[in-house]
Design a protein around this motif. Structure first.
Motif, PDB file in Angstrom:
ATOM      1  N   GLY A  82       0.781  -1.223   0.000  1.00 50.00           N
ATOM      2  CA  GLY A  82       0.000   0.000   0.000  1.00 50.00           C
ATOM      3  C   GLY A  82       0.813   1.273   0.000  1.00 50.00           C
ATOM      4  N   GLY A  83       2.152   1.161  -0.009  1.00 49.99           N
ATOM      5  CA  GLY A  83       3.002   2.350  -0.082  1.00 49.99           C
ATOM      6  C   GLY A  83       3.092   2.885  -1.498  1.00 49.99           C
ATOM      7  N   ASN A  84       3.948   3.868  -1.705  1.00 52.41           N
ATOM      8  CA  ASN A  84       4.023   4.508  -3.019  1.00 52.41           C
ATOM      9  C   ASN A  84       5.034   3.868  -3.962  1.00 52.41           C
ATOM     10  OD1 ASN A  84       5.835   5.779  -1.010  1.00 52.41           O
ATOM     11  ND2 ASN A  84       6.600   6.951  -2.746  1.00 52.41           N
ATOM     12  N   VAL A  85       5.845   2.930  -3.488  1.00 49.47           N
ATOM     13  CA  VAL A  85       6.911   2.346  -4.318  1.00 49.47           C
ATOM     14  C   VAL A  85       6.519   0.924  -4.727  1.00 49.47           C
ATOM     15  CG1 VAL A  85       9.341   1.709  -4.449  1.00 49.47           C
ATOM     16  CG2 VAL A  85       8.662   3.763  -3.197  1.00 49.47           C
ATOM     17  N   TRP A  86       6.212   0.756  -5.999  1.00 46.35           N
ATOM     18  CA  TRP A  86       5.815  -0.546  -6.550  1.00 46.35           C
ATOM     19  C   TRP A  86       7.044  -1.443  -6.686  1.00 46.35           C
ATOM     20  CZ3 TRP A  86       1.166  -2.638  -8.672  1.00 46.35           C
ATOM     21  CH2 TRP A  86       1.339  -3.773  -9.463  1.00 46.35           C
ATOM     22  N   VAL A  87       6.986  -2.633  -6.094  1.00 41.98           N
ATOM     23  CA  VAL A  87       8.073  -3.609  -6.198  1.00 41.98           C
ATOM     24  C   VAL A  87       7.444  -4.977  -6.417  1.00 41.98           C
ATOM     25  CG1 VAL A  87      10.168  -4.541  -5.172  1.00 41.98           C
ATOM     26  CG2 VAL A  87       9.354  -2.292  -4.464  1.00 41.98           C
ATOM     27  N   GLN A  88       8.008  -5.741  -7.355  1.00 46.60           N
ATOM     28  CA  GLN A  88       7.497  -7.088  -7.577  1.00 46.60           C
ATOM     29  C   GLN A  88       8.640  -8.036  -7.909  1.00 46.60           C
ATOM     30  OE1 GLN A  88       4.816  -6.790 -10.944  1.00 46.60           O
ATOM     31  NE2 GLN A  88       6.464  -7.066 -12.413  1.00 46.60           N
ATOM     32  N   PRO A  89       8.485  -9.328  -7.581  1.00 46.73           N
ATOM     33  CA  PRO A  89       9.445 -10.302  -8.104  1.00 46.73           C
ATOM     34  C   PRO A  89       9.309 -10.336  -9.626  1.00 46.73           C
ATOM     35  CG  PRO A  89       7.984 -11.268  -6.439  1.00 46.73           C
ATOM     36  CD  PRO A  89       7.404  -9.951  -6.817  1.00 46.73           C
ATOM     37  N   ALA A  90      10.402 -10.616 -10.313  1.00 45.19           N
ATOM     38  CA  ALA A  90      10.356 -10.693 -11.775  1.00 45.19           C
ATOM     39  C   ALA A  90       9.191 -11.581 -12.201  1.00 45.19           C
ATOM     40  CB  ALA A  90      11.674 -11.228 -12.316  1.00 45.19           C
ATOM     41  N   LYS A  91       8.321 -11.037 -13.040  1.00 43.49           N
ATOM     42  CA  LYS A  91       7.069 -11.704 -13.392  1.00 43.49           C
ATOM     43  C   LYS A  91       7.298 -12.696 -14.532  1.00 43.49           C
ATOM     44  CE  LYS A  91       2.254 -10.422 -14.238  1.00 43.49           C
ATOM     45  NZ  LYS A  91       1.342  -9.285 -14.511  1.00 43.49           N
ATOM     46  N   ASP A  92       6.821 -13.927 -14.350  1.00 39.67           N
ATOM     47  CA  ASP A  92       6.912 -14.962 -15.385  1.00 39.67           C
ATOM     48  C   ASP A  92       8.322 -15.008 -15.979  1.00 39.67           C
ATOM     49  OD1 ASP A  92       6.176 -16.962 -17.142  1.00 39.67           O
ATOM     50  OD2 ASP A  92       5.401 -15.556 -18.658  1.00 39.67           O
ATOM     51  N   PRO A  93       9.317 -15.318 -15.167  1.00 39.46           N
ATOM     52  CA  PRO A  93      10.706 -15.216 -15.629  1.00 39.46           C
ATOM     53  C   PRO A  93      11.077 -16.251 -16.684  1.00 39.46           C
ATOM     54  CG  PRO A  93      10.623 -16.252 -13.476  1.00 39.46           C
ATOM     55  CD  PRO A  93       9.221 -15.788 -13.778  1.00 39.46           C
ATOM     56  N   ASN A  94      12.125 -15.931 -17.427  1.00 35.20           N
ATOM     57  CA  ASN A  94      12.768 -16.888 -18.325  1.00 35.20           C
ATOM     58  C   ASN A  94      13.057 -18.165 -17.524  1.00 35.20           C
ATOM     59  OD1 ASN A  94      14.990 -18.290 -19.646  1.00 35.20           O
ATOM     60  ND2 ASN A  94      15.343 -16.455 -20.845  1.00 35.20           N
ATOM     61  N   PRO A  95      12.810 -19.350 -18.072  1.00 38.70           N
ATOM     62  CA  PRO A  95      13.003 -20.588 -17.291  1.00 38.70           C
ATOM     63  C   PRO A  95      14.426 -20.798 -16.781  1.00 38.70           C
ATOM     64  CG  PRO A  95      12.545 -21.073 -19.618  1.00 38.70           C
ATOM     65  CD  PRO A  95      12.254 -19.630 -19.416  1.00 38.70           C
ATOM     66  N   ILE A  96      15.409 -20.101 -17.352  1.00 36.22           N
ATOM     67  CA  ILE A  96      16.758 -20.294 -16.806  1.00 36.22           C
ATOM     68  C   ILE A  96      16.907 -19.636 -15.434  1.00 36.22           C
ATOM     69  CG2 ILE A  96      17.851 -20.499 -19.077  1.00 36.22           C
ATOM     70  CD1 ILE A  96      19.064 -17.721 -18.646  1.00 36.22           C
ATOM     71  N   ALA A  97      16.021 -18.697 -15.076  1.00 34.70           N
ATOM     72  CA  ALA A  97      16.130 -18.039 -13.768  1.00 34.70           C
ATOM     73  C   ALA A  97      15.790 -18.996 -12.625  1.00 34.70           C
ATOM     74  CB  ALA A  97      15.264 -16.781 -13.733  1.00 34.70           C
ATOM     75  N   PRO A  98      14.617 -19.656 -12.625  1.00 37.71           N
ATOM     76  CA  PRO A  98      14.391 -20.647 -11.565  1.00 37.71           C
ATOM     77  C   PRO A  98      15.347 -21.832 -11.641  1.00 37.71           C
ATOM     78  CG  PRO A  98      12.551 -20.609 -13.146  1.00 37.71           C
ATOM     79  CD  PRO A  98      13.408 -19.434 -13.438  1.00 37.71           C
ATOM     80  N   ALA A  99      15.823 -22.158 -12.842  1.00 35.26           N
ATOM     81  CA  ALA A  99      16.827 -23.228 -12.961  1.00 35.26           C
ATOM     82  C   ALA A  99      18.117 -22.834 -12.248  1.00 35.26           C
ATOM     83  CB  ALA A  99      17.097 -23.538 -14.427  1.00 35.26           C
ATOM     84  N   MET A 100      18.474 -21.537 -12.304  1.00 32.77           N
ATOM     85  CA  MET A 100      19.672 -21.089 -11.594  1.00 32.77           C
ATOM     86  C   MET A 100      19.482 -21.211 -10.085  1.00 32.77           C
ATOM     87  SD  MET A 100      21.786 -17.528 -11.767  1.00 32.77           S
ATOM     88  CE  MET A 100      22.412 -16.810 -10.248  1.00 32.77           C
ATOM     89  N   LYS A 101      18.269 -20.926  -9.577  1.00 35.61           N
ATOM     90  CA  LYS A 101      18.018 -21.115  -8.144  1.00 35.61           C
ATOM     91  C   LYS A 101      18.268 -22.559  -7.742  1.00 35.61           C
ATOM     92  CE  LYS A 101      14.499 -19.648  -5.816  1.00 35.61           C
ATOM     93  NZ  LYS A 101      13.106 -19.355  -5.406  1.00 35.61           N
ATOM     94  N   ARG A 102      17.795 -23.492  -8.557  1.00 39.71           N
ATOM     95  CA  ARG A 102      17.986 -24.908  -8.248  1.00 39.71           C
ATOM     96  C   ARG A 102      19.458 -25.298  -8.343  1.00 39.71           C
ATOM     97  NH1 ARG A 102      13.418 -25.032 -11.725  1.00 39.71           N
ATOM     98  NH2 ARG A 102      14.668 -25.929 -13.427  1.00 39.71           N
ATOM     99  N   ALA A 103      20.150 -24.740  -9.312  1.00 44.10           N
ATOM    100  CA  ALA A 103      21.576 -25.042  -9.476  1.00 44.10           C
ATOM    101  C   ALA A 103      22.382 -24.485  -8.309  1.00 44.10           C
ATOM    102  CB  ALA A 103      22.082 -24.463 -10.803  1.00 44.10           C
ATOM    103  N   ALA A 104      22.031 -23.284  -7.850  1.00 43.92           N
ATOM    104  CA  ALA A 104      22.722 -22.703  -6.693  1.00 43.92           C
ATOM    105  C   ALA A 104      22.492 -23.557  -5.455  1.00 43.92           C
ATOM    106  CB  ALA A 104      22.247 -21.272  -6.467  1.00 43.92           C
TER     107      ALA A 104
END
Length: 433
Positions: free
Chosen positions: A64-86
């Motif tokens: 409800g504040g004035n600064v919009w922040v979101q996790p990257a929406k519908d990311p490239n599949p290599i992004a969640p793959a990097m989480k798993r690799a890490a």
């Protein structure tokens, strides 16, 4: 690379929203001798100003504040793959890299971004645009400040070029300088506030000797290296950099000093691009150093505001920074070559296995700026401090600095959000004045 636009660097950056580590703000508070800069208070500010679009987390995130922040929406599949690799090499996964993760040793997460409905949200859109109709606000565009005006040891206003004429604007109460870590110290020096020897060498009359102006220059280092050719090309999404991790180059460190980013296009330096055959369809994990030991300084070339600064960055002058970046490259290679990412990688393009000497050379060839210049008007209480905990310039009445230059130590991660905190703290201070 500077944001010569309303909204400054937030108008041209990669829209990554990193709040910084708990230890950063506790260090600021200790340096300033003021608990209002500590992590607990800063966290309360973040929660107040944010409009967080991810999974609700009342302990760490605000809505409800004035600064919009979101996790990257519908990311490239290599992004969640990097989480798993890490995770496969021992770096834990988190849903949010700006929550509990930044109170401990680090982890890996999908990046936060300041993107709404596919459009950049810069800080002007969050803060300035909603109040542009206020009668007590005037915004001059294409106006270039030349120097401050002083009466003895008091700031009285600014000189500027606007619409082809040199003009003066007076200040009844105070001048607040927010020109960034390069131009804030430059304007102080052009006004005769700074190191006496440097000012005299540049032909500027000394109005107030303040040795720390332009010193303590810091920047994060990002390497244009660690690159893989796509097996099957994937289109970049969001801000092209949707996964990041924070980790320690040495387990003995108190907090993370590394922040590599996965980048969904080939990311190289000029030198590494010449040394390797870089395919067009490739992705990178760019090793990043976010707690550098090296320090630089800025130098005026003359009393003419049109002359550019000399920036003595002194990147990698401290051997500890090279050692940390070597470890960052090793981590990025381990992650990039993990089984979780093999479906996206035809081959590793660079750097491949290298000897210790070759690896150090690679780090130096690949080194680039992260564009996070800070520290050149640092807040503190020692002889090199420029501003106090209230952001007042030592020895000059009616003058404050509020931007990334006041950081005693650069924050752990991208610096846009911490600069918002500096602005928010400036507002709190002025309300209490």
């Amino acid at each position: 690379a500077m944001g010569r636009a309303i909204g400054g660097g937030s108008s041209i950056n990669v829209m990554a929203y990193a709040r910084g580590h708990k230890s950063d703000y506790d260090h600021w508070a200790a340096e300033a001798g003021d608990a209002a800069w500590n992590y607990d208070h800063v966290l309360a500010i973040y929660k107040r100003i944010e409009d967080w679009q991810g999974t609700p987390d009342p302990a760490y995130r605000g809505q409800g504040g004035n600064v919009w922040v979101q996790p990257a929406k519908d990311p490239n599949p290599i992004a969640p793959a990097m989480k798993r690799a890490a995770a496969a090499i021992g770096i834990p996964s988190f849903e949010d890299h700006n929550g509990a993760m930044m109170e401990g040793p680090g982890g890996c997460a999908i990046a936060n971004t300041s993107i709404k409905d596919g459009r950049r949200r810069n800080m002007a859109s969050h803060y300035l645009h909603p109040v542009m109709q206020r009668k007590n606000l005037t915004v001059l565009t294409r106006a270039e400040v030349l120097r401050l005006t002083l009466s003895g040891k008091r700031a009285t206003g600014v000189e500027l070029n606007w619409q082809g004429r040199q003009r003066r604007i007076g200040a009844r109460r105070e001048v607040i300088l927010s020109a960034g870590a390069l131009n804030s110290p430059k304007l102080l020096m052009l006004s005769g506030i700074g190191d006496e020897t440097m000012l005299r060498r540049a032909g500027v009359p000394v109005r107030h000797a303040l040795a720390g102006v332009g010193r303590n220059f810091m920047d994060h280092i990002l390497l244009g290296g660690c690159l893989w050719e796509y097996n099957t090309p994937e289109a970049p999404r969001n801000n092209l950099a949707e996964c990041t991790f924070f980790w320690k180059s040495d387990s003995k460190l108190a907090s993370p000093d590394l922040q590599p980013f996965q980048i969904e296009i080939p990311f190289t330096s000029e030198a590494t691009a010449k040394q390797y055959q870089v395919p067009q369809a490739a992705w990178s994990i760019a090793p990043g150093l976010v707690q550098p030991k090296s320090r630089g300084h800025l130098e005026l070339q003359s009393a003419d505001p049109r002359d550019r600064l000399k920036i003595h960055a002194n990147f990698l002058s401290d051997p500890a920074d090279v050692k940390a970046l070597v470890r960052a490259v090793e981590l990025c290679r381990e992650i990039g070559n993990e089984a979780e990412l093999r479906a996206y990688a035809k081959r590793e393009v660079m750097p491949g296995p290298l000897s210790p000497k070759q690896m150090e050379s690679f780090v130096r060839d690949a080194a680039l700026t992260y564009w996070h210049e800070t520290g050149t008007c640092k807040m503190g209480r020692d002889q090199m401090a420029v501003v106090d905990s209230q952001l007042r310039v030592y020895g000059i009445d009616g003058l404050r600095v509020a931007d990334g230059s006041i950081m005693p130590r650069v924050t752990t991660g991208n610096t846009m959000a911490p600069c918002m905190i500096i602005g928010e703290r400036m507002a709190e201070i002025l309300k209490q004045a």
